[in-house]
Design a protein around this motif. Structure first.
Motif, PDB file in Angstrom:
ATOM      1  N   VAL A 138     -52.103 -50.579  76.837  1.00 31.18           N
ATOM      2  CA  VAL A 138     -51.585 -50.835  75.493  1.00 31.18           C
ATOM      3  C   VAL A 138     -51.182 -49.512  74.852  1.00 31.18           C
ATOM      4  CG1 VAL A 138     -52.188 -51.652  73.186  1.00 31.18           C
ATOM      5  CG2 VAL A 138     -52.919 -52.949  75.201  1.00 31.18           C
ATOM      6  N   GLY A 139     -50.024 -49.487  74.259  1.00 26.97           N
ATOM      7  CA  GLY A 139     -49.486 -48.263  73.674  1.00 26.97           C
ATOM      8  C   GLY A 139     -48.437 -47.593  74.535  1.00 26.97           C
ATOM      9  N   ALA A 140     -48.241 -48.100  75.768  1.00 26.14           N
ATOM     10  CA  ALA A 140     -47.236 -47.523  76.648  1.00 26.14           C
ATOM     11  C   ALA A 140     -45.837 -47.729  76.071  1.00 26.14           C
ATOM     12  CB  ALA A 140     -47.324 -48.161  78.038  1.00 26.14           C
ATOM     13  N   SER A 141     -44.943 -46.813  76.388  1.00 28.95           N
ATOM     14  CA  SER A 141     -43.573 -46.898  75.898  1.00 28.95           C
ATOM     15  C   SER A 141     -42.829 -48.031  76.597  1.00 28.95           C
ATOM     16  CB  SER A 141     -42.830 -45.584  76.138  1.00 28.95           C
ATOM     17  OG  SER A 141     -43.436 -44.532  75.424  1.00 28.95           O
ATOM     18  N   VAL A 142     -42.054 -48.760  75.824  1.00 31.49           N
ATOM     19  CA  VAL A 142     -41.232 -49.861  76.338  1.00 31.49           C
ATOM     20  C   VAL A 142     -39.803 -49.631  75.859  1.00 31.49           C
ATOM     21  CG1 VAL A 142     -40.831 -52.353  76.320  1.00 31.49           C
ATOM     22  CG2 VAL A 142     -43.166 -51.469  76.320  1.00 31.49           C
ATOM     23  N   ALA A 143     -38.848 -49.838  76.744  1.00 31.60           N
ATOM     24  CA  ALA A 143     -37.447 -49.640  76.389  1.00 31.60           C
ATOM     25  C   ALA A 143     -36.602 -50.785  76.925  1.00 31.60           C
ATOM     26  CB  ALA A 143     -36.933 -48.307  76.938  1.00 31.60           C
ATOM     27  N   VAL A 144     -35.513 -51.047  76.222  1.00 36.17           N
ATOM     28  CA  VAL A 144     -34.483 -51.976  76.697  1.00 36.17           C
ATOM     29  C   VAL A 144     -33.225 -51.133  76.854  1.00 36.17           C
ATOM     30  CG1 VAL A 144     -33.261 -54.141  76.269  1.00 36.17           C
ATOM     31  CG2 VAL A 144     -35.580 -53.830  75.391  1.00 36.17           C
ATOM     32  N   PRO A 145     -33.042 -50.509  78.026  1.00 38.94           N
ATOM     33  CA  PRO A 145     -31.962 -49.524  78.189  1.00 38.94           C
ATOM     34  C   PRO A 145     -30.573 -50.067  77.875  1.00 38.94           C
ATOM     35  CG  PRO A 145     -33.494 -49.444  80.048  1.00 38.94           C
ATOM     36  CD  PRO A 145     -33.852 -50.654  79.248  1.00 38.94           C
ATOM     37  N   ALA A 146     -30.308 -51.308  78.219  1.00 38.72           N
ATOM     38  CA  ALA A 146     -28.964 -51.864  78.023  1.00 38.72           C
ATOM     39  C   ALA A 146     -28.595 -51.987  76.556  1.00 38.72           C
ATOM     40  CB  ALA A 146     -28.860 -53.225  78.707  1.00 38.72           C
ATOM     41  N   HIS A 147     -29.599 -51.978  75.669  1.00 37.51           N
ATOM     42  CA  HIS A 147     -29.330 -52.162  74.237  1.00 37.51           C
ATOM     43  C   HIS A 147     -29.885 -51.013  73.399  1.00 37.51           C
ATOM     44  CE1 HIS A 147     -27.912 -56.291  74.914  1.00 37.51           C
ATOM     45  NE2 HIS A 147     -28.887 -56.384  75.789  1.00 37.51           N
ATOM     46  N   ASN A 148     -30.272 -49.928  74.052  1.00 37.12           N
ATOM     47  CA  ASN A 148     -30.726 -48.729  73.359  1.00 37.12           C
ATOM     48  C   ASN A 148     -31.834 -49.050  72.348  1.00 37.12           C
ATOM     49  OD1 ASN A 148     -30.711 -45.963  72.820  1.00 37.12           O
ATOM     50  ND2 ASN A 148     -29.244 -46.158  71.150  1.00 37.12           N
ATOM     51  N   ALA A 149     -32.832 -49.794  72.814  1.00 41.02           N
ATOM     52  CA  ALA A 149     -33.949 -50.175  71.957  1.00 41.02           C
ATOM     53  C   ALA A 149     -35.251 -49.677  72.572  1.00 41.02           C
ATOM     54  CB  ALA A 149     -33.993 -51.688  71.772  1.00 41.02           C
ATOM     55  N   LYS A 150     -36.191 -49.259  71.715  1.00 36.56           N
ATOM     56  CA  LYS A 150     -37.453 -48.695  72.187  1.00 36.56           C
ATOM     57  C   LYS A 150     -38.612 -49.207  71.337  1.00 36.56           C
ATOM     58  CE  LYS A 150     -35.272 -44.372  73.708  1.00 36.56           C
ATOM     59  NZ  LYS A 150     -35.253 -42.888  73.549  1.00 36.56           N
ATOM     60  N   GLY A 151     -39.802 -49.196  71.946  1.00 35.97           N
ATOM     61  CA  GLY A 151     -40.989 -49.604  71.217  1.00 35.97           C
ATOM     62  C   GLY A 151     -42.241 -49.304  72.010  1.00 35.97           C
ATOM     63  N   LYS A 152     -43.319 -50.040  71.687  1.00 35.34           N
ATOM     64  CA  LYS A 152     -44.617 -49.828  72.313  1.00 35.34           C
ATOM     65  C   LYS A 152     -45.177 -51.155  72.815  1.00 35.34           C
ATOM     66  CE  LYS A 152     -44.997 -45.385  71.310  1.00 35.34           C
ATOM     67  NZ  LYS A 152     -45.062 -44.337  72.379  1.00 35.34           N
ATOM     68  N   LEU A 153     -45.954 -51.065  73.900  1.00 33.99           N
ATOM     69  CA  LEU A 153     -46.660 -52.217  74.430  1.00 33.99           C
ATOM     70  C   LEU A 153     -47.857 -52.510  73.521  1.00 33.99           C
ATOM     71  CD1 LEU A 153     -46.555 -54.118  76.942  1.00 33.99           C
ATOM     72  CD2 LEU A 153     -48.253 -52.626  77.988  1.00 33.99           C
ATOM     73  N   THR A 154     -47.970 -53.747  73.045  1.00 31.75           N
ATOM     74  CA  THR A 154     -49.019 -54.081  72.085  1.00 31.75           C
ATOM     75  C   THR A 154     -50.110 -54.967  72.664  1.00 31.75           C
ATOM     76  OG1 THR A 154     -47.716 -55.977  71.294  1.00 31.75           O
ATOM     77  CG2 THR A 154     -47.458 -53.877  70.118  1.00 31.75           C
ATOM     78  N   ALA A 155     -49.837 -55.693  73.739  1.00 34.76           N
ATOM     79  CA  ALA A 155     -50.856 -56.586  74.300  1.00 34.76           C
ATOM     80  C   ALA A 155     -50.557 -56.859  75.761  1.00 34.76           C
ATOM     81  CB  ALA A 155     -50.911 -57.904  73.517  1.00 34.76           C
ATOM     82  N   ILE A 156     -51.626 -56.995  76.547  1.00 36.30           N
ATOM     83  CA  ILE A 156     -51.537 -57.356  77.961  1.00 36.30           C
ATOM     84  C   ILE A 156     -52.336 -58.639  78.150  1.00 36.30           C
ATOM     85  CG2 ILE A 156     -52.042 -56.660  80.336  1.00 36.30           C
ATOM     86  CD1 ILE A 156     -51.857 -53.747  79.401  1.00 36.30           C
ATOM     87  N   GLY A 157     -51.675 -59.683  78.614  1.00 34.15           N
ATOM     88  CA  GLY A 157     -52.328 -60.977  78.761  1.00 34.15           C
ATOM     89  C   GLY A 157     -53.500 -60.937  79.723  1.00 34.15           C
ATOM     90  N   ARG A 158     -54.398 -61.895  79.570  1.00 32.54           N
ATOM     91  CA  ARG A 158     -55.584 -61.966  80.412  1.00 32.54           C
ATOM     92  C   ARG A 158     -55.510 -63.097  81.435  1.00 32.54           C
ATOM     93  NH1 ARG A 158     -58.366 -57.649  80.659  1.00 32.54           N
ATOM     94  NH2 ARG A 158     -60.229 -58.861  81.185  1.00 32.54           N
TER      95      ARG A 158
END
Length: 362
Positions: free
Chosen positions: A231-251
């Motif tokens: 949680v907190g890892a960087s997440v990107a959508v390269p095709a749309h130049n969007a970035k954010g952070k991972l907030t939850a990992i399912g169980r």
């Protein structure tokens, strides 16, 4: 005639003792339509090409419904309109609203009367003129009438009236059947399900209004590829130049495709995305993650439960087993013990697969 035409063409593929090395000349490769390409740059420390869908965070989406039975008099906004908090969305005519207002005025009158009775009886009790039991009964009536007044006010608040409107009603004693629905937030109108003239029961959804920044991603990831995620890892959508952070990992795993649901919040570039849109996301992993390569699906050959690629060698091609972390529509993310400087077959793989399986020549 039934030997894949390789014998007639003199294009016989011979296998090494372990059936992993395929001897093939350059002319034979050309005749069979085999095309090679350099292995793409490895993607160390990230998962690329993860399928994801853009969604609206739950706390940013509001549904505006009819609080009372009413008729739609006028709609003031349409789908896609930007609205401000408190901006009118529609006006309704509701006899039930006038009835609720009448009930408030009655309760207000009764509460005022019980207040005066309490003040009078309190003085009479202090003077010894009335009994304490009568004074207590007057106190109880005062509490009951004030509770009824508070209930009526709350009903009108749920109907869309503000405290200012309620105070004005109590002072002016003017009833109105017009009900105005207002936006609870600054946002965008996503849905509108009514038009002027419709008669509606209570609790019928009319509008959906949402704040579209930030947006969230729901990512489907194979279990094997989530071991190095945090949680907190960087997440990107390269095709749309969007970035954010991972907030939850399912169980838990999904029943259909045995993947884990990941959620991410997109803060930068959210305006480039649309709710409901399907995209491919890239997620940063820890430094111990395996190297990954994003290769065309045409380079993969499936033999039983194994997935193979074919690496060009001086004598022909060598088969190499790989692990598919994610298979997309056109490309797949694989991991294997590769150096990264290999050239792999991206076309004509079916002929190499046939030779590896001993089909097409003797």
């Amino acid at each position: 005639m039934q030997k894949f035409h390789l014998f007639l063409l003199g294009l016989v593929l011979t296998t090494a003792s372990q059936a992993e090395e395929l001897t093939l000349s350059a002319n034979q490769s050309k005749t069979l339509g085999i095309v090679t390409a350099p292995l793409p740059s490895k993607q160390q420390g990230e998962l690329a090409g993860m399928p994801a869908q853009v969604v609206i965070p739950g706390n940013q989406l509001f549904t505006i419904s009819t609080p009372l039975s009413a008729m739609v008099e006028q709609t003031l906004v349409g789908v896609g309109d930007a609205v401000k908090k408190g901006q009118p969305l529609a006006t309704l005519q509701s006899p039930a609203l006038a009835e609720a207002q009448r009930g408030l005025l009655q309760s207000s009158t009764q509460a005022q009367l019980s207040k005066e009775n309490l003040a009078r009886d309190e003085q009479l009790w202090k003077d010894g003129i009335i009994s304490e039991s009568r004074y207590r009964a007057t106190q109880s009536q005062y509490r009951e009438t004030n509770a009824a007044l508070a209930e009526r006010k709350q009903m009108l608040r749920l109907s869309g009236m503000s405290d200012t409107d309620i105070a004005r009603l109590q002072s002016d004693n003017v009833l109105s059947s017009q009900l105005t629905l207002k936006s609870p937030i600054d946002g965008i109108v996503l849905e509108k399900t009514v038009s002027a003239g419709q008669r509606l029961d209570a609790a019928i959804p009319l509008f959906k209004v949402a704040r579209l920044e930030p947006l969230a991603l729901e990512i489907q990831a194979p279990l094997a590829s989530t071991q190095e995620l945090k949680v907190g890892a960087s997440v990107a959508v390269p095709a749309h130049n969007a970035k954010g952070k991972l907030t939850a990992i399912g169980r838990s795993l999904s029943g259909g495709n045995q993947t884990i649901l990941l959620r991410a919040m997109i803060q930068d570039g959210a305006s480039n995305l649309r709710p409901g849109q399907f995209v491919e996301a890239t997620i940063s992993t820890s430094g111990t993650a395996l190297d990954h390569w994003n290769i065309p699906n045409s380079a993969l050959a499936r033999i039983g439960s194994k997935v193979m690629i074919f690496i060009e060698t001086p004598k022909g091609y060598r088969s190499e087993e790989v692990t598919v972390l994610h298979e997309g529509a056109d490309n797949s993310v694989i991991t294997s013990k590769l150096k990264g400087n290999e050239k792999i077959a991206v076309k004509g793989v079916s002929a190499l697969k046939a030779s590896l399986m001993g089909i097409g020549g003797e």
